[in-house]
Write a protein that holds these residues in place. Structure first.
Motif, short mmCIF file in Angstrom:
data_model
loop_
_atom_site.label_atom_id
_atom_site.label_comp_id
_atom_site.label_asym_id
_atom_site.label_seq_id
_atom_site.Cartn_x
_atom_site.Cartn_y
_atom_site.Cartn_z
N ALA A 167 0.83 -1.21 0.00
CA ALA A 167 0.00 0.00 0.00
C ALA A 167 0.87 1.25 0.00
O ALA A 167 0.55 2.24 -0.68
CB ALA A 167 -0.94 -0.01 1.21
N LEU A 168 1.96 1.22 0.74
CA LEU A 168 2.89 2.37 0.76
C LEU A 168 3.56 2.56 -0.60
O LEU A 168 3.66 3.68 -1.11
CB LEU A 168 3.94 2.18 1.86
N ILE A 169 4.00 1.47 -1.19
CA ILE A 169 4.63 1.53 -2.52
C ILE A 169 3.63 2.09 -3.53
O ILE A 169 3.98 2.99 -4.33
CB ILE A 169 5.13 0.14 -2.95
N ASP A 170 2.40 1.60 -3.50
CA ASP A 170 1.38 2.08 -4.43
C ASP A 170 1.12 3.57 -4.26
O ASP A 170 0.97 4.30 -5.26
CB ASP A 170 0.08 1.30 -4.25
N ALA A 171 1.07 4.05 -3.02
CA ALA A 171 0.83 5.47 -2.76
C ALA A 171 1.98 6.33 -3.30
O ALA A 171 1.75 7.39 -3.90
CB ALA A 171 0.63 5.72 -1.27
N HIS A 172 3.21 5.88 -3.09
CA HIS A 172 4.36 6.63 -3.61
C HIS A 172 4.37 6.64 -5.14
O HIS A 172 4.67 7.67 -5.76
CB HIS A 172 5.66 6.07 -3.05
N ARG A 173 4.06 5.52 -5.75
CA ARG A 173 4.00 5.45 -7.22
C ARG A 173 2.94 6.39 -7.77
O ARG A 173 3.15 7.08 -8.77
CB ARG A 173 3.72 4.03 -7.69
N ALA A 174 1.77 6.38 -7.14
CA ALA A 174 0.69 7.25 -7.60
C ALA A 174 1.08 8.73 -7.47
O ALA A 174 0.78 9.53 -8.35
CB ALA A 174 -0.59 6.96 -6.80
N ALA A 175 1.77 9.08 -6.39
CA ALA A 175 2.22 10.47 -6.21
C ALA A 175 3.22 10.86 -7.29
O ALA A 175 3.14 11.96 -7.85
CB ALA A 175 2.81 10.65 -4.82
N ARG A 176 4.15 9.95 -7.60
CA ARG A 176 5.14 10.24 -8.66
C ARG A 176 4.47 10.40 -10.02
O ARG A 176 4.98 11.10 -10.88
CB ARG A 176 6.20 9.15 -8.71
N ALA A 177 3.32 9.75 -10.19
CA ALA A 177 2.60 9.84 -11.46
C ALA A 177 1.66 11.05 -11.51
O ALA A 177 0.87 11.19 -12.44
CB ALA A 177 1.81 8.56 -11.70
N GLY A 178 1.74 11.92 -10.50
CA GLY A 178 0.93 13.13 -10.49
C GLY A 178 -0.24 13.11 -9.53
O GLY A 178 -1.00 14.08 -9.46
#
Length: 131
Positions: free
Chosen positions: A55-66
């Protein structure tokens, strides 16, 4: 923080009782726009929490994608106050992130906010906005 985020945190605490609920706070700066519940993967979920690393990885990826930034973390104290415990103090990274803690009977009475500072937690004031 948005009313939707606050309501979702309290609902997660009620649903997880007697275990600790946890999740991720999304927004910008000190503003919490959304709460994303996450699995508590700690082996002793009645007394501790560990947010599912995926869940943490997904949140960071989503933030990097805007998407919205990960601004902090949520967990509940099903049998304790809405304040950092000794364990919380020992585990906090001092990274300036917001910690939202639900406490009280079944985690539904109180919701309090703190910033993880280098020398411990700072209490934050909060306000509900519509959204």
């Amino acid at each position: 923080m948005t009313r939707r985020a606050a309501d979702a945190m309290l609902a997660a605490a009620r649903a997880a009782h007697p275990f600790e609920a946890c999740g991720i706070l999304l927004g910008a700066g000190s503003r919490i726009d959304a709460f994303v519940p996450a699995a508590n993967v700690h082996p002793d979920p009645a007394r501790r929490f560990e947010i599912d690393p995926q869940a943490l990885i997904d949140a960071h990826r989503a933030a990097r994608a805007g998407g919205p930034a990960l601004v902090g973390y949520f967990h509940s104290h099903p049998q304790g106050p809405a304040a950092p415990s000794a364990t919380d103090r020992a585990m906090a990274a001092g990274d300036g992130r917001i910690w939202a803690i639900a406490g009280g009977d079944a985690g539904v009475c109180d919701l309090a906010f703190f910033r993880a500072a280098q020398d411990g937690f700072e209490t934050l004031c909060s306000a509900i906005i519509e959204g």
